[in-house]
Design a protein around this motif. Structure first.
Motif, mmCIF file in Angstrom:
data_model
loop_
_atom_site.group_PDB
_atom_site.id
_atom_site.type_symbol
_atom_site.label_atom_id
_atom_site.label_comp_id
_atom_site.label_asym_id
_atom_site.label_seq_id
_atom_site.Cartn_x
_atom_site.Cartn_y
_atom_site.Cartn_z
ATOM 1 N N GLY A 91 -15.450 -59.968 30.664
ATOM 2 C CA GLY A 91 -15.216 -58.628 30.130
ATOM 3 C C GLY A 91 -16.046 -58.297 28.903
ATOM 4 O O GLY A 91 -15.878 -57.239 28.309
ATOM 5 N N GLN A 92 -16.956 -59.190 28.508
ATOM 6 C CA GLN A 92 -17.795 -58.953 27.336
ATOM 7 C C GLN A 92 -19.000 -58.094 27.727
ATOM 8 O O GLN A 92 -19.587 -58.280 28.790
ATOM 9 C CB GLN A 92 -18.289 -60.287 26.755
ATOM 10 C CG GLN A 92 -17.172 -61.171 26.257
ATOM 11 C CD GLN A 92 -16.374 -60.504 25.162
ATOM 12 O OE1 GLN A 92 -16.908 -60.015 24.180
ATOM 13 N NE2 GLN A 92 -15.062 -60.468 25.342
ATOM 14 N N PRO A 93 -19.404 -57.142 26.873
ATOM 15 C CA PRO A 93 -20.554 -56.287 27.190
ATOM 16 C C PRO A 93 -21.851 -57.080 27.316
ATOM 17 O O PRO A 93 -22.106 -57.995 26.538
ATOM 18 C CB PRO A 93 -20.636 -55.340 25.989
ATOM 19 C CG PRO A 93 -19.327 -55.430 25.304
ATOM 20 C CD PRO A 93 -18.777 -56.790 25.600
ATOM 21 N N LEU A 94 -22.638 -56.716 28.337
ATOM 22 C CA LEU A 94 -23.971 -57.281 28.521
ATOM 23 C C LEU A 94 -25.047 -56.279 28.131
ATOM 24 O O LEU A 94 -26.115 -56.657 27.659
ATOM 25 C CB LEU A 94 -24.189 -57.684 29.983
ATOM 26 C CG LEU A 94 -23.404 -58.870 30.487
ATOM 27 C CD1 LEU A 94 -23.521 -58.977 31.994
ATOM 28 C CD2 LEU A 94 -23.897 -60.143 29.824
ATOM 29 N N ALA A 95 -24.767 -54.982 28.374
ATOM 30 C CA ALA A 95 -25.755 -53.939 28.081
ATOM 31 C C ALA A 95 -25.070 -52.590 27.977
ATOM 32 O O ALA A 95 -24.022 -52.370 28.584
ATOM 33 C CB ALA A 95 -26.815 -53.880 29.168
ATOM 34 N N GLN A 96 -25.681 -51.698 27.195
ATOM 35 C CA GLN A 96 -25.245 -50.312 27.090
ATOM 36 C C GLN A 96 -26.445 -49.447 27.427
ATOM 37 O O GLN A 96 -27.533 -49.648 26.878
ATOM 38 C CB GLN A 96 -24.731 -50.009 25.691
ATOM 39 C CG GLN A 96 -23.453 -50.765 25.387
ATOM 40 C CD GLN A 96 -22.861 -50.390 24.054
ATOM 41 O OE1 GLN A 96 -23.572 -50.317 23.062
ATOM 42 N NE2 GLN A 96 -21.574 -50.161 24.039
ATOM 43 N N LEU A 97 -26.221 -48.503 28.357
ATOM 44 C CA LEU A 97 -27.313 -47.672 28.842
ATOM 45 C C LEU A 97 -26.912 -46.200 28.835
ATOM 46 O O LEU A 97 -25.738 -45.877 28.912
ATOM 47 C CB LEU A 97 -27.679 -48.096 30.265
ATOM 48 C CG LEU A 97 -27.983 -49.580 30.401
ATOM 49 C CD1 LEU A 97 -27.129 -50.183 31.485
ATOM 50 C CD2 LEU A 97 -29.425 -49.793 30.684
ATOM 51 N N ALA A 98 -27.906 -45.330 28.779
ATOM 52 C CA ALA A 98 -27.694 -43.885 28.843
ATOM 53 C C ALA A 98 -28.526 -43.318 29.977
ATOM 54 O O ALA A 98 -29.580 -43.856 30.324
ATOM 55 C CB ALA A 98 -28.100 -43.235 27.517
ATOM 56 N N GLY A 99 -28.033 -42.225 30.582
ATOM 57 C CA GLY A 99 -28.771 -41.562 31.648
ATOM 58 C C GLY A 99 -30.074 -40.997 31.126
ATOM 59 O O GLY A 99 -30.129 -40.436 30.030
ATOM 60 N N ALA A 100 -31.151 -41.175 31.907
ATOM 61 C CA ALA A 100 -32.476 -40.710 31.493
ATOM 62 C C ALA A 100 -33.274 -40.298 32.725
ATOM 63 O O ALA A 100 -33.996 -41.108 33.295
ATOM 64 C CB ALA A 100 -33.213 -41.807 30.717
ATOM 65 N N PRO A 125 -34.882 -54.555 26.283
ATOM 66 C CA PRO A 125 -34.853 -53.244 26.951
ATOM 67 C C PRO A 125 -34.462 -53.394 28.422
ATOM 68 O O PRO A 125 -34.876 -54.340 29.097
ATOM 69 C CB PRO A 125 -36.278 -52.732 26.807
ATOM 70 C CG PRO A 125 -37.118 -53.938 26.538
ATOM 71 C CD PRO A 125 -36.232 -54.961 25.913
ATOM 72 N N ILE A 126 -33.625 -52.468 28.910
ATOM 73 C CA ILE A 126 -33.119 -52.508 30.276
ATOM 74 C C ILE A 126 -33.344 -51.139 30.923
ATOM 75 O O ILE A 126 -33.077 -50.107 30.300
ATOM 76 C CB ILE A 126 -31.605 -52.797 30.307
ATOM 77 C CG1 ILE A 126 -31.274 -54.083 29.574
ATOM 78 C CG2 ILE A 126 -31.061 -52.800 31.731
ATOM 79 C CD1 ILE A 126 -31.709 -55.340 30.243
ATOM 80 N N THR A 127 -33.798 -51.105 32.169
ATOM 81 C CA THR A 127 -33.910 -49.876 32.956
ATOM 82 C C THR A 127 -33.317 -50.145 34.320
ATOM 83 O O THR A 127 -33.646 -51.144 34.968
ATOM 84 C CB THR A 127 -35.379 -49.436 33.126
ATOM 85 O OG1 THR A 127 -35.944 -49.209 31.841
ATOM 86 C CG2 THR A 127 -35.460 -48.160 33.945
ATOM 87 N N LEU A 128 -32.397 -49.259 34.767
ATOM 88 C CA LEU A 128 -31.821 -49.343 36.098
ATOM 89 C C LEU A 128 -32.212 -48.092 36.862
ATOM 90 O O LEU A 128 -32.066 -46.985 36.355
ATOM 91 C CB LEU A 128 -30.299 -49.406 36.035
ATOM 92 C CG LEU A 128 -29.665 -50.630 35.405
ATOM 93 C CD1 LEU A 128 -28.139 -50.467 35.365
ATOM 94 C CD2 LEU A 128 -30.011 -51.874 36.178
ATOM 95 N N SER A 129 -32.722 -48.274 38.074
ATOM 96 C CA SER A 129 -33.085 -47.143 38.923
ATOM 97 C C SER A 129 -32.853 -47.516 40.380
ATOM 98 O O SER A 129 -32.726 -48.693 40.702
ATOM 99 C CB SER A 129 -34.520 -46.712 38.682
ATOM 100 O OG SER A 129 -35.413 -47.753 39.014
ATOM 101 N N ARG A 130 -32.805 -46.498 41.214
ATOM 102 C CA ARG A 130 -32.616 -46.751 42.651
ATOM 103 C C ARG A 130 -33.937 -46.834 43.338
ATOM 104 O O ARG A 130 -34.885 -46.264 42.997
ATOM 105 C CB ARG A 130 -31.821 -45.626 43.269
ATOM 106 C CG ARG A 130 -30.388 -45.664 42.850
ATOM 107 C CD ARG A 130 -29.652 -44.591 43.534
ATOM 108 N NE ARG A 130 -28.967 -45.218 44.652
ATOM 109 C CZ ARG A 130 -28.091 -44.608 45.400
ATOM 110 N NH1 ARG A 130 -27.812 -43.364 45.191
ATOM 111 N NH2 ARG A 130 -27.516 -45.221 46.377
#
Length: 65
Positions: free
Chosen positions: A38-47, A60-65
């Motif tokens: 339950g510990q945070p690994l990353a915090q991201l915002a929509g871009a 730095p982390i980027t998630l995309s489809r």
């Protein structure tokens, strides 16, 4: 409006500690990925059709489809 939550089933080859990811929560425009404890690994915002942010280690982390 409450938080939206879901689960993560990591695949082999996940970088950093992301192989321990199990849950995500989306609220107030931000996405938080959490590990099996339950510990945070990353915090991201929509871009623009993807999510960008940083891991708790500062990577730095980027998630995309």
């Amino acid at each position: 409006r409450g938080a939206i939550e879901g689960t993560i089933a990591p695949a082999g080859g996940c970088p950093g500690k992301f192989f321990t990811s199990r849950k995500w929560t989306y609220e107030q425009g931000g996405l938080v990925m959490r590990d099996h404890n339950g510990q945070p690994l990353a915090q991201l915002a929509g871009a623009g059709g993807r999510f960008e942010g940083k891991s708790t280690a500062g990577e730095p982390i980027t998630l995309s489809r």
